[in-house]
Design a protein around this motif. Structure first.
Motif, PDB file in Angstrom:
ATOM      1  N   LEU A 124     -42.170  62.723  31.358  1.00  0.00           N
ATOM      2  CA  LEU A 124     -42.000  63.648  32.299  1.00  0.00           C
ATOM      3  C   LEU A 124     -40.999  64.220  32.548  1.00  0.00           C
ATOM      4  N   THR A 125     -39.615  63.173  31.871  1.00  0.00           N
ATOM      5  CA  THR A 125     -38.292  63.344  32.125  1.00  0.00           C
ATOM      6  C   THR A 125     -38.546  64.228  31.217  1.00  0.00           C
TER       7      THR A 125
ATOM      8  N   PHE B 200     -41.221  71.504  40.788  1.00  0.00           N
ATOM      9  CA  PHE B 200     -39.642  72.570  39.308  1.00  0.00           C
ATOM     10  C   PHE B 200     -39.510  73.812  39.953  1.00  0.00           C
TER      11      PHE B 200
ATOM     12  N   LYS C  36     -43.080  58.193  32.957  1.00  0.00           N
ATOM     13  CA  LYS C  36     -41.738  58.584  32.704  1.00  0.00           C
ATOM     14  C   LYS C  36     -40.934  58.988  31.989  1.00  0.00           C
TER      15      LYS C  36
ATOM     16  N   VAL D  34     -37.167  64.148  39.785  1.00  0.00           N
ATOM     17  CA  VAL D  34     -37.861  63.835  38.692  1.00  0.00           C
ATOM     18  C   VAL D  34     -38.472  62.023  38.647  1.00  0.00           C
TER      19      VAL D  34
ATOM     20  N   ARG E 254     -36.971  73.169  32.876  1.00  0.00           N
ATOM     21  CA  ARG E 254     -35.030  72.965  33.603  1.00  0.00           C
ATOM     22  C   ARG E 254     -35.046  74.099  33.282  1.00  0.00           C
TER      23      ARG E 254
ATOM     24  N   TRP F 120     -31.577  66.511  40.004  1.00  0.00           N
ATOM     25  CA  TRP F 120     -32.239  66.516  39.600  1.00  0.00           C
ATOM     26  C   TRP F 120     -33.769  64.833  39.069  1.00  0.00           C
ATOM     27  N   ASP F 121     -32.194  64.248  38.081  1.00  0.00           N
ATOM     28  CA  ASP F 121     -33.146  63.385  38.382  1.00  0.00           C
ATOM     29  C   ASP F 121     -33.594  62.616  39.405  1.00  0.00           C
TER      30      ASP F 121
ATOM     31  N   LEU G 209     -45.940  68.998  40.697  1.00  0.00           N
ATOM     32  CA  LEU G 209     -44.573  69.191  40.133  1.00  0.00           C
ATOM     33  C   LEU G 209     -44.347  70.802  39.594  1.00  0.00           C
TER      34      LEU G 209
ATOM     35  N   LEU H 152     -40.613  61.877  41.548  1.00  0.00           N
ATOM     36  CA  LEU H 152     -42.375  62.082  40.933  1.00  0.00           C
ATOM     37  C   LEU H 152     -42.658  61.645  40.671  1.00  0.00           C
ATOM     38  N   HIS H 153     -41.825  60.316  39.104  1.00  0.00           N
ATOM     39  CA  HIS H 153     -42.414  59.518  38.354  1.00  0.00           C
ATOM     40  C   HIS H 153     -43.383  58.544  39.605  1.00  0.00           C
TER      41      HIS H 153
ATOM     42  N   ALA I  51     -40.063  68.209  32.529  1.00  0.00           N
ATOM     43  CA  ALA I  51     -39.401  68.413  33.541  1.00  0.00           C
ATOM     44  C   ALA I  51     -37.933  68.687  32.869  1.00  0.00           C
TER      45      ALA I  51
END
Length: 195
Positions: free
Chosen positions: A83-84, A151, A80, A177, A91, A173-174, A147, A180-181, A87
C-alpha cells in the motif's frame, strides 16, 4: 520533408501528453497540437477523429505509464508495504506529470477503451494489492474508491498549494497512508454479494 511527414496517432498522443504537462490537460486541443507540429488542424484528423479520441488516447498513455510505475513499486510486496509503495508511486506520478495525471481522471468512452490492456492491468494490480487485505466484492470496489479519492484529493490539494498548515506534507501523507492501512485491515465486511 513535409511537416506532416512522420505524424502518427502514437506520435500525436505523446506530443499531446507532453503538451498537457506543460500547459494543462484542459488546454490540449487539436488546434494547439497542430500549432506544435506547424500544420493545419485538418492534417491531424487523418490520425485522430476528434478531441475526445485524442484525450482518451492521452488518458490511456498516462494510465499505462502510471500503472507501470505502480507495478514496479509494489512488486514483491504485500499489505502495508505494498500500500505504501502503491501510494508513493501514485503520488510521485501525479506531481511529476500534472497534465498526464489529469488525463487519467477523465471519464472515457467505454466503447473506445473496451478490452484496453491498460485498464485491465490497472484493475489487476490494484485489486491484487487489496486482496492481500482479504477483501472481496463489493468491498473491493468500495476500497478502490476510498483509495482513489484519498490519493487524488491529497495530490490535487498538494499540487495547488492547498495545504497551508506548518506541518510537513510528507508527514501528513505518511499518516494518511498509515490510516488507510488500518482502515483496510479492519474493513467492515459487506455481506452483500454481487450478481
Amino acid at each position: 520533408m513535409s511537416p506532416r511527414a512522420g505524424l502518427t496517432p502514437d506520435r500525436l498522443t505523446e506530443a499531446a501528453a507532453e503538451l498537457a504537462d506543460e500547459v494543462g490537460f484542459e488546454n490540449v486541443t487539436v488546434s494547439a497540437l497542430a500549432r506544435h507540429f506547424g500544420v493545419k488542424d485538418a492534417s491531424l484528423y487523418s490520425h485522430v477523429r476528434n478531441l475526445q479520441e485524442l484525450r482518451t488516447r492521452v488518458a490511456l498513455l498516462a494510465g499505462g505509464e502510471m500503472i507501470d510505475r505502480i507495478a514496479a513499486a509494489v512488486a514483491g510486496r504485500a499489505g502495508k508495504d505494498a500500500l505504501t509503495a502503491f501510494a508513493g508511486a501514485y503520488r510521485s506520478y501525479a506531481l511529476e506529470h500534472p497534465g498526464r495525471y489529469a488525463a487519467t481522471q477523465i471519464r472515457v468512452d467505454q466503447a473506445l477503451v473496451a478490452g484496453s490492456p491498460v485498464l485491465r492491468r490497472t484493475t489487476e494490480i490494484t485489486y491484487g494489492m487489496l486482496r492481500a487485505y482479504g477483501l472481496e466484492e463489493p468491498d473491493l470496489t468500495d476500497a478502490v474508491r476510498l483509495l482513489r479519492s484519498t490519493f487524488h484529493g491529497y495530490c490535487a490539494l498538494e499540487a495547488s498549494g492547498g495545504f497551508g498548515a506548518p506541518r510537513d506534507v510528507e508527514k501528513s501523507w505518511d499518516a494518511a497512508v498509515a490510516a488507510l492501512h488500518v482502515a483496510l485491515d479492519h474493513w467492515p465486511r459487506n455481506k452483500e454479494k454481487r450478481d
